[in-house]
Write a protein that holds these residues in place. Structure first.
Motif, PDB file in Angstrom:
ATOM      1  N   SER A  27       0.822  -1.210   0.000  1.00 44.39           N
ATOM      2  CA  SER A  27       0.000   0.000   0.000  1.00 44.39           C
ATOM      3  C   SER A  27       0.857   1.263   0.000  1.00 44.39           C
ATOM      4  O   SER A  27       0.390   2.339  -0.384  1.00 44.39           O
ATOM      5  N   ALA A  28       2.117   1.145   0.419  1.00 47.37           N
ATOM      6  CA  ALA A  28       3.023   2.301   0.422  1.00 47.37           C
ATOM      7  C   ALA A  28       3.575   2.604  -0.965  1.00 47.37           C
ATOM      8  O   ALA A  28       4.261   3.612  -1.147  1.00 47.37           O
ATOM      9  N   TYR A  29       3.275   1.741  -1.949  1.00 50.16           N
ATOM     10  CA  TYR A  29       3.806   1.899  -3.306  1.00 50.16           C
ATOM     11  C   TYR A  29       2.641   1.825  -4.295  1.00 50.16           C
ATOM     12  O   TYR A  29       2.498   0.847  -5.035  1.00 50.16           O
ATOM     13  N   PRO A  30       1.781   2.853  -4.321  1.00 51.87           N
ATOM     14  CA  PRO A  30       0.506   2.743  -5.049  1.00 51.87           C
ATOM     15  C   PRO A  30       0.642   2.629  -6.557  1.00 51.87           C
ATOM     16  O   PRO A  30      -0.292   2.173  -7.220  1.00 51.87           O
ATOM     17  N   ASP A  31       1.782   3.027  -7.119  1.00 46.88           N
ATOM     18  CA  ASP A  31       1.940   2.976  -8.575  1.00 46.88           C
ATOM     19  C   ASP A  31       2.881   1.862  -9.021  1.00 46.88           C
ATOM     20  O   ASP A  31       3.232   1.778 -10.197  1.00 46.88           O
ATOM     21  N   GLN A  32       3.262   1.024  -8.097  1.00 42.77           N
ATOM     22  CA  GLN A  32       4.193  -0.061  -8.414  1.00 42.77           C
ATOM     23  C   GLN A  32       3.448  -1.234  -9.044  1.00 42.77           C
ATOM     24  O   GLN A  32       2.405  -1.660  -8.558  1.00 42.77           O
ATOM     25  N   LEU A  33       4.013  -1.748 -10.129  1.00 43.84           N
ATOM     26  CA  LEU A  33       3.500  -2.966 -10.759  1.00 43.84           C
ATOM     27  C   LEU A  33       4.354  -4.137 -10.288  1.00 43.84           C
ATOM     28  O   LEU A  33       5.560  -4.180 -10.549  1.00 43.84           O
ATOM     29  N   ARG A  34       3.730  -5.068  -9.583  1.00 39.20           N
ATOM     30  CA  ARG A  34       4.444  -6.216  -9.051  1.00 39.20           C
ATOM     31  C   ARG A  34       4.467  -7.349 -10.066  1.00 39.20           C
ATOM     32  O   ARG A  34       3.523  -7.539 -10.835  1.00 39.20           O
ATOM     33  N   TRP A  35       5.548  -8.104 -10.053  1.00 36.23           N
ATOM     34  CA  TRP A  35       5.555  -9.334 -10.824  1.00 36.23           C
ATOM     35  C   TRP A  35       4.568 -10.310 -10.196  1.00 36.23           C
ATOM     36  O   TRP A  35       4.351 -10.325  -8.985  1.00 36.23           O
ATOM     37  N   ALA A  36       3.962 -11.114 -11.008  1.00 35.32           N
ATOM     38  CA  ALA A  36       3.053 -12.151 -10.519  1.00 35.32           C
ATOM     39  C   ALA A  36       3.182 -13.354 -11.438  1.00 35.32           C
ATOM     40  O   ALA A  36       3.806 -13.285 -12.499  1.00 35.32           O
ATOM     41  N   ARG A  37       2.596 -14.446 -11.050  1.00 36.93           N
ATOM     42  CA  ARG A  37       2.661 -15.636 -11.890  1.00 36.93           C
ATOM     43  C   ARG A  37       1.359 -16.400 -11.787  1.00 36.93           C
ATOM     44  O   ARG A  37       0.636 -16.305 -10.792  1.00 36.93           O
ATOM     45  N   VAL A  38       1.079 -17.138 -12.826  1.00 38.34           N
ATOM     46  CA  VAL A  38      -0.090 -18.012 -12.839  1.00 38.34           C
ATOM     47  C   VAL A  38       0.408 -19.437 -13.026  1.00 38.34           C
ATOM     48  O   VAL A  38       1.486 -19.657 -13.582  1.00 38.34           O
ATOM     49  N   PRO A  39      -0.341 -20.412 -12.555  1.00 40.89           N
ATOM     50  CA  PRO A  39       0.115 -21.800 -12.691  1.00 40.89           C
ATOM     51  C   PRO A  39       0.117 -22.246 -14.144  1.00 40.89           C
ATOM     52  O   PRO A  39      -0.748 -21.858 -14.933  1.00 40.89           O
ATOM     53  N   ARG A  40       1.093 -23.047 -14.484  1.00 40.98           N
ATOM     54  CA  ARG A  40       1.173 -23.578 -15.842  1.00 40.98           C
ATOM     55  C   ARG A  40       0.159 -24.692 -16.049  1.00 40.98           C
ATOM     56  O   ARG A  40      -0.361 -24.876 -17.150  1.00 40.98           O
ATOM     57  N   ALA A  41      -0.118 -25.434 -14.999  1.00 43.86           N
ATOM     58  CA  ALA A  41      -1.057 -26.552 -15.101  1.00 43.86           C
ATOM     59  C   ALA A  41      -1.698 -26.784 -13.748  1.00 43.86           C
ATOM     60  O   ALA A  41      -1.184 -26.360 -12.710  1.00 43.86           O
ATOM     61  N   SER A  42      -2.840 -27.432 -13.759  1.00 48.40           N
ATOM     62  CA  SER A  42      -3.539 -27.773 -12.526  1.00 48.40           C
ATOM     63  C   SER A  42      -4.344 -29.038 -12.754  1.00 48.40           C
ATOM     64  O   SER A  42      -4.861 -29.276 -13.851  1.00 48.40           O
ATOM     65  N   ASP A  43      -4.458 -29.848 -11.714  1.00 48.95           N
ATOM     66  CA  ASP A  43      -5.261 -31.067 -11.809  1.00 48.95           C
ATOM     67  C   ASP A  43      -6.754 -30.769 -11.731  1.00 48.95           C
ATOM     68  O   ASP A  43      -7.577 -31.602 -12.118  1.00 48.95           O
ATOM     69  N   ASP A  44      -7.105 -29.567 -11.233  1.00 44.88           N
ATOM     70  CA  ASP A  44      -8.510 -29.268 -10.954  1.00 44.88           C
ATOM     71  C   ASP A  44      -9.176 -28.365 -11.992  1.00 44.88           C
ATOM     72  O   ASP A  44     -10.402 -28.330 -12.078  1.00 44.88           O
TER      73      ASP A  44
END
Length: 529
Positions: A27-44
Motif C-alpha cells: 500500500s506504500a507503493y501505489p503505482d508499483q507494478l508487481r511481478w506475478a505468476r499463474v500456474p502452468r497446469a492444474s489437476d482441478d
C-alpha cells in the motif's frame, strides 16, 4: 495462483485482473507494478491468463465497476508462451568467461556468478550483479595483460546464468565439473541506494556450517575492512582520520556509509547450487535486503547507487583474487584469520551455552544443548582448519598443531559448561538419556547415493517436513556424508539453528530430521545404512 484457483477454477472466470491488497505491505507503493505468476497446469482446472495492475489502477477500476449501471465489456489480447526467443526447445542463459591461472591444473577454480534471466525492470536484481561480474572480469584482464597485476595461480571463471536452474543443469550435464571448482562468490542485488525506502542493507552470507572453509574468513576480513574504511566514527575524527578512513566513493555516486553485514547463510540465489548436495563447493552471496522494489516496475536505475555498486565490486574482486592467488606465503596470514575468527565463533557458542544453563529452569536439558553447541562449534572449526592445506601442501605442517590447539580449547569450553552446571545445581552432569527417535537416528549412517543428474529432478520429490526450516533441511542433507550418524547430523544441525536463533531458522527436532532423511531415501537419493 490462489486467486486463479478461486476465480477460474471455482468461479468459472475467463481470466484475472489482479492488484495488490490495499491493506498489505504494498500500500506504500501505489503505482508499483508487481511481478506475478499463474500456474502452468492444474489437476482441478485449466489455468488461463491474468493482468496485473498497480494498487492505484486497481482501486480506480474497482470503483468504476461499482458505479457502472451496466456491465463493463473488455477485450483482452494475451500473447504468452513457455518457450523462448531461441525456439521451443528448453533454453537457459549461461555464458562463461575465463582468465587462466599460472597453475590451471590445480582444480581449484574461483567462480563468480550473477544471473541474467530477470525481467526488463531489473536494475538491481540482477543487472547490478551481472554488470559487476563483467566489470571485475574486464579490470582483472586489463591489469593482468598490462603486467600491473600478477596472474593468479588458479583459474578465474565468470558465469552469467539463469538463476539456480542453469547451474543445476550444467552440473547434471557435466557431473565431474564441480571437482575443478574451489569456491563461488555470487552477486545478486549489489547496487542498492541504501538511503532509500527502508534503508536497504548489503548482506553477505557466511558459509553453511556443513561447507565451512577458511574462505569464510577471507570473506569476513574483506567485509570488515570495507565497512571500517567507509564508516565515520567520533573517535576516528578525534584521531585525525578523515570522514571515512579509506573511502571508496564514485564520482557520480553517494557519500553514504557502507551499510553491510555478514549474516548466517540463506539460499534462493546462485550460490545455492554450489553449496547444495551433491556439489559441495563453498559459496557466498552478496544480496541486499530488505527490498521493496524487487520484482516490480520500481527496480529501475534511479534506485542504483554507483558508490555501493563499486564497493561491492571491489570487495568481490579482492576476495576472488586473494583466493585465486593464495600460495605457501599466504598460509600464515590465512591461518591467523581462520583461527582468530574461529576463536570468536567458539566463544559465541560458549556464551550461548553458559547463558542457557544460567537461565533455564531445566538445567539438564540446557546443559546438553550447551554441550552440543560446543561440539558443533569445534567440528565447524575443524572443517575450516582442515581446508588450509588446500592452499599448498606445506600448510599441513601448520594445520596439525592448530587442530591440536582447537581440541584443547574445545575441552576447556566443555569444562566451563561442567563448572556452570555444578554451580547451578550443586551436582555433576548426569548421563545422557536419548529419546526413542534419537536411538533410531543413532543406528543410521545416511549416505548420499545420487549425483547431479538424479538430483536435477529427484529433489522435487522430497517435499518439505512440517516444522523443519527449508535451510535446515538443506543442511541435514549436506551433513549426510556417510560418516556421521543420523543422531550426529541432528545434533549438528540443531546447534546450527540455535546459534542463529529460533527466529532465524526455527528449531530442529529429531523427529523432523528422521522424517526428512526418510523422505530423501524414498526419493532414491540417499541410503539409510
Amino acid at each position: 495462483e490462489s486467486v486463479m484457483s478461486l476465480a477460474v477454477g471455482d468461479g468459472g472466470a475467463l481470466g484475472l485482473i489482479w492488484y495488490p491488497d490495499p491493506f498489505g505491505a504494498q500500500s506504500a507503493y501505489p503505482d508499483q507494478l508487481r511481478w506475478a505468476r499463474v500456474p502452468r497446469a492444474s489437476d482441478d482446472y485449466e489455468p488461463t491468463f491474468a493482468f496485473g495492475l498497480s494498487l492505484r489502477q486497481g482501486l480506480a477500476l474497482r470503483e468504476r465497476i461499482a458505479q457502472a449501471s451496466e456491465p463493463i465489456v473488455v477485450r483482452a489480447v494475451v500473447e504468452s508462451a513457455f518457450n523462448s526467443g531461441q525456439g521451443a526447445e528448453p533454453w537457459q542463459v549461461m555464458v562463461e568467461a575465463f582468465i587462466r591461472g599460472t597453475e590451471p591444473g590445480l582444480g581449484q577454480d574461483v567462480v563468480l556468478t550473477g544471473h541474467l534471466q530477470e525481467e526488463g525492470t531489473s536494475a538491481n536484481d540482477d543487472a547490478s550483479g551481472t554488470a559487476n561480474v563483467l566489470e571485475i572480469a574486464r579490470a582483472f584482464n586489463k591489469l593482468i595483460e598490462e603486467g600491473r597485476l600478477p596472474r593468479p595461480r588458479r583459474n578465474l571463471r565468470f558465469w552469467w546464468v539463469t538463476e539456480i536452474s542453469s547451474q543445476r543443469q550444467y552440473f547434471a550435464d557435466h557431473p565431474e565439473a564441480s571437482e575443478q571448482m574451489w569456491v563461488n562468490i555470487n552477486q545478486d542485488m549489489v547496487g542498492a541506494d541504501q538511503s532509500q525506502d527502508v534503508l536497504r542493507k548489503q548482506n553477505i552470507t557466511r558459509l553453511p556450517a556443513t561447507r565451512f572453509h577458511f574462505f569464510n574468513d577471507v570473506v569476513e576480513s574483506v567485509i570488515d575492512y570495507m565497512v571500517a574504511s567507509n564508516t565515520s566514527e567520533l573517535a576516528q575524527a578525534q584521531a585525525g582520520s578523515g570522514f571515512y578512513p579509506n573511502p571508496h566513493l564514485s564520482h557520480l555516486g553517494s557519500r553514504d556509509r557502507y551499510n553491510a553485514r555478514m549474516i548466517f547463510f540463506h539460499n534462493n540465489t546462485d550460490h545455492m547450487p554450489f553449496n547444495e548436495t551433491p556439489i559441495g563447493v563453498p559459496g557466498t552471496t552478496f544480496t541486499n535486503w530488505p527490498d521493496n522494489y524487487i520484482h516490480s516496475s520500481d527496480d529501475q536505475l534511479w534506485n542504483i547507487d554507483r558508490t555501493q555498486l563499486g564497493r561491492n565490486a571491489a570487495s568481490v574482486a579482492l576476495m576472488a583474487y586473494a583466493m585465486a592467488s593464495a600460495d605457501s606465503s599466504s598460509v600464515a596470514r590465512l591461518a591467523a584469520e581462520t583461527v582468530g575468527r574461529g576463536e570468536e565463533r567458539v566463544g559465541r557458542n560458549l556464551r550461548l551455552g553458559l547463558t542457557w544453563i544460567a537461565r533455564s529452569a531445566d538445567k539438564v536439558t540446557a546443559y546438553f544443548r550447551a554441550l552440543d553447541q560446543i561440539r558443533y562449534a569445534g567440528e565447524r572449526e575443524r572443517l575450516a582448519i582442515n581446508s588450509l592445506p588446500q592452499i599448498h601442501s606445506s600448510a599441513r605442517r601448520t594445520a596439525t598443531p592448530l587442530l591440536e590447539g582447537l581440541d584443547r580449547r574445545e575441552e576447556l569450553a566443555v569444562s566451563a559448561l561442567e563448572l556452570a552446571y555444578r554451580q547451578a545445581t550443586g551436582g555433576e552432569p548426569p548421563e545422557r538419556e536419548p529419546s526413542e527417535t534419537e536411538r533410531r537416528l543413532s543406528g543410521l549412517k545416511p549416505v548420499v547415493t545420487a549425483g547431479p543428474v538424479e538430483f536435477l529432478t529427484g529433489r522435487n520429490r522430497i517435499g518439505s517436513v512440517p516444522g523443519l526450516h527449508s535451510l535446515m533441511a538443506f543442511e541435514v542433507l549436506n551433513a549426510a556424508d556417510g560418516e556421521r550418524t543420523g543422531l550426529e547430523i541432528y545434533r549438528f544441525v540443531a546447534a546450527e539453528a540455535r546459534e542463529a536463533g529460533d527466529y532465524y531458522y526455527g528449531t530442529v527436532g529429531p523427529e523432523a530430521v528422521l522424517q526428512y532423511l526418510e523422505r530423501v531415501a524414498d526419493a532414491g537419493l540417499l541410503r539409510l545404512e
